[in-house]
Design an enzyme around this catalytic site. Structure first.
Site, PDB file in Angstrom:
ATOM      1  N   GLU A 162       0.826  -1.121  -0.080  1.00  0.00           N
ATOM      2  CA  GLU A 162      -0.082  -0.062   0.248  1.00  0.00           C
ATOM      3  C   GLU A 162       0.996   1.236   0.048  1.00  0.00           C
ATOM      4  OE1 GLU A 162      -2.475   1.697  -0.429  1.00  0.00           O
ATOM      5  OE2 GLU A 162      -4.457   0.938   0.792  1.00  0.00           O
ATOM      6  N   ASP A 163       0.232   2.384  -0.492  1.00  0.00           N
ATOM      7  CA  ASP A 163       1.073   3.597  -0.448  1.00  0.00           C
ATOM      8  C   ASP A 163       0.953   4.066   0.977  1.00  0.00           C
ATOM      9  OD1 ASP A 163      -1.768   3.932  -0.529  1.00  0.00           O
ATOM     10  OD2 ASP A 163      -1.637   5.719  -2.053  1.00  0.00           O
ATOM     11  N   ASP A 207      -4.223   5.181   6.435  1.00  0.00           N
ATOM     12  CA  ASP A 207      -4.772   6.587   7.059  1.00  0.00           C
ATOM     13  C   ASP A 207      -5.646   6.050   8.108  1.00  0.00           C
ATOM     14  OD1 ASP A 207      -5.270   9.324   7.233  1.00  0.00           O
ATOM     15  OD2 ASP A 207      -6.747   9.103   5.691  1.00  0.00           O
ATOM     16  N   LYS A 254       0.255   6.792   8.707  1.00  0.00           N
ATOM     17  CA  LYS A 254      -0.404   8.148   9.596  1.00  0.00           C
ATOM     18  C   LYS A 254      -1.135   7.568  10.868  1.00  0.00           C
ATOM     19  CE  LYS A 254      -1.936  10.879   5.798  1.00  0.00           C
ATOM     20  NZ  LYS A 254      -2.998  11.981   5.387  1.00  0.00           N
ATOM     21  N   PHE A 303      -1.627  16.031   4.407  1.00  0.00           N
ATOM     22  CA  PHE A 303      -1.913  15.514   3.263  1.00  0.00           C
ATOM     23  C   PHE A 303      -0.622  15.433   2.368  1.00  0.00           C
ATOM     24  CE2 PHE A 303      -3.892  14.527  -0.744  1.00  0.00           C
ATOM     25  CZ  PHE A 303      -4.872  13.578  -0.343  1.00  0.00           C
ATOM     26  N   VAL A 304      -0.344  14.163   2.026  1.00  0.00           N
ATOM     27  CA  VAL A 304       0.849  14.066   1.101  1.00  0.00           C
ATOM     28  C   VAL A 304       0.642  13.732   0.038  1.00  0.00           C
ATOM     29  CG1 VAL A 304       2.273  13.855   3.007  1.00  0.00           C
ATOM     30  CG2 VAL A 304       1.568  11.734   2.252  1.00  0.00           C
ATOM     31  N   ASP A 315      -1.454  10.578  -4.822  1.00  0.00           N
ATOM     32  CA  ASP A 315      -2.046  11.762  -5.636  1.00  0.00           C
ATOM     33  C   ASP A 315      -2.900  12.764  -4.739  1.00  0.00           C
ATOM     34  OD1 ASP A 315      -4.404   9.781  -5.158  1.00  0.00           O
ATOM     35  OD2 ASP A 315      -5.397  11.334  -6.317  1.00  0.00           O
ATOM     36  N   ARG A 359       1.472  11.908  -8.728  1.00  0.00           N
ATOM     37  CA  ARG A 359       1.714  10.542  -8.487  1.00  0.00           C
ATOM     38  C   ARG A 359       3.376  10.072  -9.037  1.00  0.00           C
ATOM     39  NH1 ARG A 359      -2.444   7.467  -6.938  1.00  0.00           N
ATOM     40  NH2 ARG A 359      -4.769   8.023  -8.002  1.00  0.00           N
TER      41      ARG A 359
HETATM   42  P1  IMP Z   1      -7.877   4.553   4.679  1.00  0.00           P
HETATM   43  O1  IMP Z   1      -6.552   3.977   5.635  1.00  0.00           O
HETATM   44  O2  IMP Z   1      -8.938   3.615   4.713  1.00  0.00           O
HETATM   45  O3  IMP Z   1      -8.356   5.808   5.194  1.00  0.00           O
HETATM   46  O4  IMP Z   1      -7.535   4.946   3.293  1.00  0.00           O
HETATM   47  C1  IMP Z   1      -6.199   4.958   2.918  1.00  0.00           C
HETATM   48  C2  IMP Z   1      -6.298   5.423   1.272  1.00  0.00           C
HETATM   49  O5  IMP Z   1      -6.394   6.880   1.289  1.00  0.00           O
HETATM   50  C3  IMP Z   1      -4.918   5.382   0.804  1.00  0.00           C
HETATM   51  O6  IMP Z   1      -4.628   4.256   0.136  1.00  0.00           O
HETATM   52  C4  IMP Z   1      -4.670   6.555  -0.216  1.00  0.00           C
HETATM   53  O7  IMP Z   1      -5.240   6.365  -1.418  1.00  0.00           O
HETATM   54  C5  IMP Z   1      -5.901   7.654   0.619  1.00  0.00           C
HETATM   55  N1  IMP Z   1      -4.821   8.570   1.229  1.00  0.00           N
HETATM   56  C6  IMP Z   1      -4.854   8.727   2.713  1.00  0.00           C
HETATM   57  N2  IMP Z   1      -4.176   9.881   3.032  1.00  0.00           N
HETATM   58  C7  IMP Z   1      -3.534  10.150   1.962  1.00  0.00           C
HETATM   59  C8  IMP Z   1      -2.525  11.442   1.636  1.00  0.00           C
HETATM   60  O8  IMP Z   1      -2.164  12.015   2.732  1.00  0.00           O
HETATM   61  N3  IMP Z   1      -2.323  11.614   0.351  1.00  0.00           N
HETATM   62  C9  IMP Z   1      -2.736  11.080  -0.650  1.00  0.00           C
HETATM   63  N4  IMP Z   1      -3.658   9.997  -0.435  1.00  0.00           N
HETATM   64  C10 IMP Z   1      -4.000   9.569   0.799  1.00  0.00           C
HETATM   65 MG    MG Z   2      -4.406   3.552  -1.720  1.00  0.00          MG
END
Ligand code: IMP
Ligand code: MG
Length: 176
Positions: free
Chosen positions: A97-98, A101, A129, A150-151, A157, A163
């Site tokens: 994963e990138d 969050d 995070k 927000f990165v 992206d 990206r």
């Molecule tokens: P979550 O952990 O379900 O809230 O979602 C994570 C996804 O939200 C990641 O895979 C990203 O695609 C997107 N995301 C969360 N924070 C960021 C950020 O700071 N920049 C860009 N995309 C983010």
């Molecule tokens: Mg993602």
């Protein structure tokens, strides 16, 4: 409004960290094959660079998911937009994963993949995070832990852009 990106993690630091994670993975999975599962689109840049540095056999697979939600906050459920091409039963799966969050996406994805009976299932994320965590996720490999900002860059992206940056930066919006 003008968009401004301030460097948070340099390309050099990312590359050094990827070398370390790849070395760790190669040692841990010695004698095995690793099935990397990329969560599109954000994870693709990281997965490709990581894969190049792993010394045990690697296969790659891709998956696209979206969370049901109001746009800014993801909900607890995800929709599979594109599923894996091959079964993962009996494989050593590492989800790449990138960023994690709220953790909701991976929490749900983990359960979906675990039900398919892989030999092992781990999570590797470039960024974490932890301040934003709502759903519990067991992260096995983390590139960098970052503050709540927000990165963009290196796969991440803002409105589908940035990206392709080779570094990670914090995006902000300034009056012109
Ligand atoms: P979550 O952990 O379900 O809230 O979602 C994570 C996804 O939200 C990641 O895979 C990203 O695609 C997107 N995301 C969360 N924070 C960021 C950020 O700071 N920049 C860009 N995309 C983010
Ligand atoms: Mg993602």
């Amino acid at each position: 409004m003008k968009e401004r990106v301030d460097t948070l993690i340099t390309a050099t630091a990312i590359s050094k960290r990827i070398d370390e994670i790849a070395e760790e993975l190669s040692a841990e999975y010695a004698g095995e094959t690793i099935e990397l599962v990329c969560v599109l689109k954000g994870g693709v840049v990281f997965m490709v660079d990581l894969a190049k540095k792993i010394t045990v056999p690697v296969t790659m697979n891709f998956m696209d998911v979206s969370s049901y939600g109001d746009g800014t906050e993801s909900s607890g459920e995800i929709k599979i937009l594109m599923d894996l091409n091959d079964p993962i039963e009996g494989k050593n799966v590492i989800v790449v994963e990138d960023i994690i969050d709220s953790g909701r996406t991976l929490r749900c994805l983990y359960d979906i993949l675990a039900a398919r009976k892989p030999k092992s299932l781990k999570i590797c994320t470039l960024l974490d995070k932890p301040d934003r965590r709502v759903a519990e996720v067991n992260v096995d490999y983390t590139g960098f832990t970052i503050p709540d900002a927000f990165v963009v860059g290196y796969g991440l992206d803002y409105a589908q852009r940035y990206r392709n940056l080779d570094y990670i930066g914090v995006i902000s919006f300034v009056e012109e």
